[in-house]
Design a protein around this motif. Structure first.
Motif, PDB file in Angstrom:
ATOM      1  N   MET A  86       0.725  -1.267   0.024  1.00  0.00           N
ATOM      2  CA  MET A  86       0.076   0.047  -0.009  1.00  0.00           C
ATOM      3  C   MET A  86       0.876   1.255  -0.125  1.00  0.00           C
ATOM      4  O   MET A  86       1.825   1.283   0.695  1.00  0.00           O
ATOM      5  N   THR A 106      -8.165   5.602   2.859  1.00  0.00           N
ATOM      6  CA  THR A 106      -7.649   4.215   2.274  1.00  0.00           C
ATOM      7  C   THR A 106      -7.957   3.500   1.182  1.00  0.00           C
ATOM      8  O   THR A 106      -7.405   3.044   0.186  1.00  0.00           O
ATOM      9  N   SER A 118      -5.917   3.213  -2.687  1.00  0.00           N
ATOM     10  CA  SER A 118      -5.842   1.971  -3.545  1.00  0.00           C
ATOM     11  C   SER A 118      -6.721   1.936  -4.861  1.00  0.00           C
ATOM     12  O   SER A 118      -5.974   1.547  -5.839  1.00  0.00           O
ATOM     13  N   LYS A 173      -3.927   3.733  -6.748  1.00  0.00           N
ATOM     14  CA  LYS A 173      -2.938   2.855  -7.236  1.00  0.00           C
ATOM     15  C   LYS A 173      -3.303   2.007  -8.337  1.00  0.00           C
ATOM     16  O   LYS A 173      -2.649   1.707  -9.282  1.00  0.00           O
ATOM     17  N   LEU A 174      -4.431   1.380  -8.153  1.00  0.00           N
ATOM     18  CA  LEU A 174      -5.097   0.625  -9.417  1.00  0.00           C
ATOM     19  C   LEU A 174      -5.099   1.261 -10.684  1.00  0.00           C
ATOM     20  O   LEU A 174      -4.678   0.792 -11.696  1.00  0.00           O
ATOM     21  N   SER A 220       2.696 -10.353  -3.910  1.00  0.00           N
ATOM     22  CA  SER A 220       1.512 -10.212  -4.717  1.00  0.00           C
ATOM     23  C   SER A 220       1.524 -11.730  -5.614  1.00  0.00           C
ATOM     24  O   SER A 220       0.573 -11.942  -6.069  1.00  0.00           O
ATOM     25  N   GLU A 268     -10.606  -2.580   4.877  1.00  0.00           N
ATOM     26  CA  GLU A 268      -9.142  -2.761   4.857  1.00  0.00           C
ATOM     27  C   GLU A 268      -8.674  -4.075   4.239  1.00  0.00           C
ATOM     28  O   GLU A 268      -7.722  -4.157   3.321  1.00  0.00           O
ATOM     29  N   CYS A 284      -8.952  -3.141   0.298  1.00  0.00           N
ATOM     30  CA  CYS A 284      -7.999  -2.488  -0.013  1.00  0.00           C
ATOM     31  C   CYS A 284      -6.623  -3.308  -0.283  1.00  0.00           C
ATOM     32  O   CYS A 284      -5.880  -3.111  -1.061  1.00  0.00           O
ATOM     33  N   ARG A 285      -6.720  -4.089   0.736  1.00  0.00           N
ATOM     34  CA  ARG A 285      -5.282  -5.269   0.660  1.00  0.00           C
ATOM     35  C   ARG A 285      -5.499  -5.849  -0.535  1.00  0.00           C
ATOM     36  O   ARG A 285      -4.255  -6.073  -1.169  1.00  0.00           O
ATOM     37  N   LEU A 287      -7.033  -5.183  -3.497  1.00  0.00           N
ATOM     38  CA  LEU A 287      -6.624  -4.276  -4.433  1.00  0.00           C
ATOM     39  C   LEU A 287      -5.232  -3.956  -4.624  1.00  0.00           C
ATOM     40  O   LEU A 287      -4.715  -4.013  -5.828  1.00  0.00           O
ATOM     41  N   ASP A 288      -4.426  -3.731  -3.597  1.00  0.00           N
ATOM     42  CA  ASP A 288      -2.949  -3.562  -3.774  1.00  0.00           C
ATOM     43  C   ASP A 288      -2.379  -4.749  -4.274  1.00  0.00           C
ATOM     44  O   ASP A 288      -1.358  -4.910  -5.205  1.00  0.00           O
ATOM     45  N   SER A 321      -3.130  -4.524  -7.769  1.00  0.00           N
ATOM     46  CA  SER A 321      -2.017  -3.655  -8.456  1.00  0.00           C
ATOM     47  C   SER A 321      -0.678  -4.003  -8.591  1.00  0.00           C
ATOM     48  O   SER A 321      -0.133  -3.749  -9.818  1.00  0.00           O
TER      49      SER A 321
END
Length: 490
Positions: free
Chosen positions: A1, A98, A102, A105-106, A433, A475, A478-479, A481-482, A485
């Motif tokens: 993140m 947050t 994300s 970032k995506l 990832s 959370e 977002c995690r 999605l990161d 990404s």
């Protein structure tokens, strides 16, 4: 993140999230584990999955582009730090900023404008809820916005306190800056809100480089002195009612501010943000307590003596905040190239090693000068100091994992190569990832949801879930999605 806030709770929940992912791999997905490792998913499949996930979250979960921490699967129950009103969204992570970061970032990983539009919607919620003092509090009431009216500030008033607590204002600024850059600084409302917020943050910095927990106007001038032990009986004397106006390290205030100043310098250039970062580092040098306890406390008064905050937060050496300070000093040294900020670290690490409990963890507090682990007992609303850890209140983190080995490794790398920690962290994110991407895709349901089930462990915001209860988590969203990404940007 990109958003490094947090924080103790985010670190804890990341550990839990990865642990839960491992359980999923070992159980229902074990038969396909080897094939998933040998055949990574196609980028097109990952992109299709995040399209579904973002479509669901932004169209069904979002409120005018804003978010809270948790939702029941039917979306009727919304939770931040406690129940959220139907018109409230959360600024405090892992809320609106947050999610917005994300999404931004995506967008950078894919170039898909849909994700930038969603990140922009989240940023505009923050523009709407910005206080007159330039920052934000923990949440925004969108009731007036839903009626086409300007922001009124809700119960905390438009002229209320801007807050650094739990990453509130830093997280908001970090989203605004990232979206501002992605719009090439041409989105006037977002650009002006970011500039105004950053100017307010600079005006909240005391002459010694420290920051208060909250502010409503530029802070006054104060003498610059080093940290020292109080001469009065700290148990019964010297309490300050407005401790939030004093120098604060609690809840990683300095780390979150440092991240914000670094990003501001990277985004807008110039010297003012780098100079503020340098002054923050100088404050942390001043705030290190003298021997025999060369670490840091949660908050200090004007005389740079440790002070009480809340009834369960005594003047004491704070072990986890000390670990956060070491991390922050490493970041400041890496950004500025100034090795002075590394000098306090070896002695602090040796001291923290000497504080380890029998189970290898660190107590939250160590008594000034005696260095005995210090705890609290609770009777109703009253708290009482104790050295006994057998009856601790469950609403607070009284013991924390030691990060000594991790911090030593960072120090050695930084001494060898000033950019190594940043580059290695990026490499580690990408490697993670690759390991987790198949699990993330498998856990996405047919509606585009990542459903979590409560297992009784502590969560940020301390929601009141029943064991086994299903919920949606911003959370976790977002995690995941990161992770996607990072995978798509390889």
């Amino acid at each position: 993140m990109n958003l490094q806030i947090g924080s103790k709770m985010l670190r804890w929940n990341l550990t839990l999230f990865v642990a839960c992912c491992v359980v999923v791999v070992v159980s229902p997905l074990a038969s396909g584990q080897e094939s998933r490792k040998s055949t990574p998913p196609a980028p097109a499949d990952v992109k299709a999955a995040v399209d579904r996930a973002v479509q669901f979250y932004t169209k069904n979960v979002a409120l005018n582009g804003g978010y809270v921490y948790y939702y029941s699967p039917d979306l009727k129950r919304r939770l931040g730090e406690g129940p959220a009103a139907p018109t409230e969204v959360w600024v405090q992570p892992p809320g609106t900023p947050t999610v917005g970061i994300s999404l931004a970032k995506l967008y950078e990983a894919t170039g898909d404008r849909t994700f930038l539009d969603a990140a922009t919607d989240a940023a505009l919620v923050l523009v709407y809820g910005q206080l007159r003092s330039g920052g934000w509090t923990n949440k925004i009431d969108l009731a007036p916005a839903l009626k086409g009216l300007p922001f009124s500030g809700g119960k905390r008033r438009l002229d209320g306190h801007s807050s650094l607590d739990d990453g509130q204002t830093p997280a908001a600024l970090q989203l605004l800056m990232q979206v501002d850059r992605l719009h090439a600084f041409r989105h006037q409302a977002i650009h002006q809100a970011a500039e105004r917020g950053l100017q307010s943050l600079l005006q909240a910095q005391y002459p010694n480089g420290g920051f208060p927990q909250v502010w409503t106007k530029p802070v006054p001038s104060r003498p610059v002195v080093p940290a020292n032990y109080p001469t009065l009986d700290w148990r019964t004397e010297g309490r300050l009612k407005a401790y939030w106006n004093e120098y604060t390290l609690n809840d990683n205030v300095c780390g979150n501010v440092a991240d914000t100043l670094v990003l501001a310098h990277q985004t807008y250039g110039g010297d003012r943000y780098l100079a503020a970062l340098q002054r923050l580092g100088e404050f942390l040098l001043l705030a290190q307590m003298p021997m025999p306890q060369p670490a840091w406390c949660q908050q200090y008064n004007q005389q740079m003596q440790p002070i009480w905050a809340r009834a369960f937060e005594p003047p004491a050496i704070a072990a986890d905040e000390s670990q956060e300070v070491i991390d922050t000093l490493l970041k400041i040294a890496s950004t500025t190239g100034d090795a002075r900020f590394l000098k306090p670290i070896p002695a602090a690490l040796v001291y923290l090693d000497s504080c380890l409990l029998p189970d290898g963890r660190l107590a939250r507090y160590y008594e000034l000068e005696t260095n005995r682990p210090l705890y609290m007992e609770r009777r109703g609303r009253a708290y009482q100091l104790t050295y006994d850890d057998t009856n601790l209140p469950d609403h607070y983190g009284w013991k924390w994992p030691s990060r000594g080995d991790e911090l030593r490794e960072k120090l050695v790398r930084l001494q060898a190569d000033i950019s190594a920690p940043v580059e290695r962290a990026k490499s580690e994110d990408q490697a993670k990832s690759k390991e987790l991407i198949a699990i993330v895709l498998a856990d996405l349901d047919s509606q585009g949801r990542w459903i979590s089930q409560y297992d009784g462990r502590r969560l940020v915001g301390q929601p009141k879930f029943e064991i086994g209860e299903s919920y949606l988590s911003s959370e976790v969203f977002c995690r995941n999605l990161d992770i996607c990404s990072d995978y798509l940007s390889l």
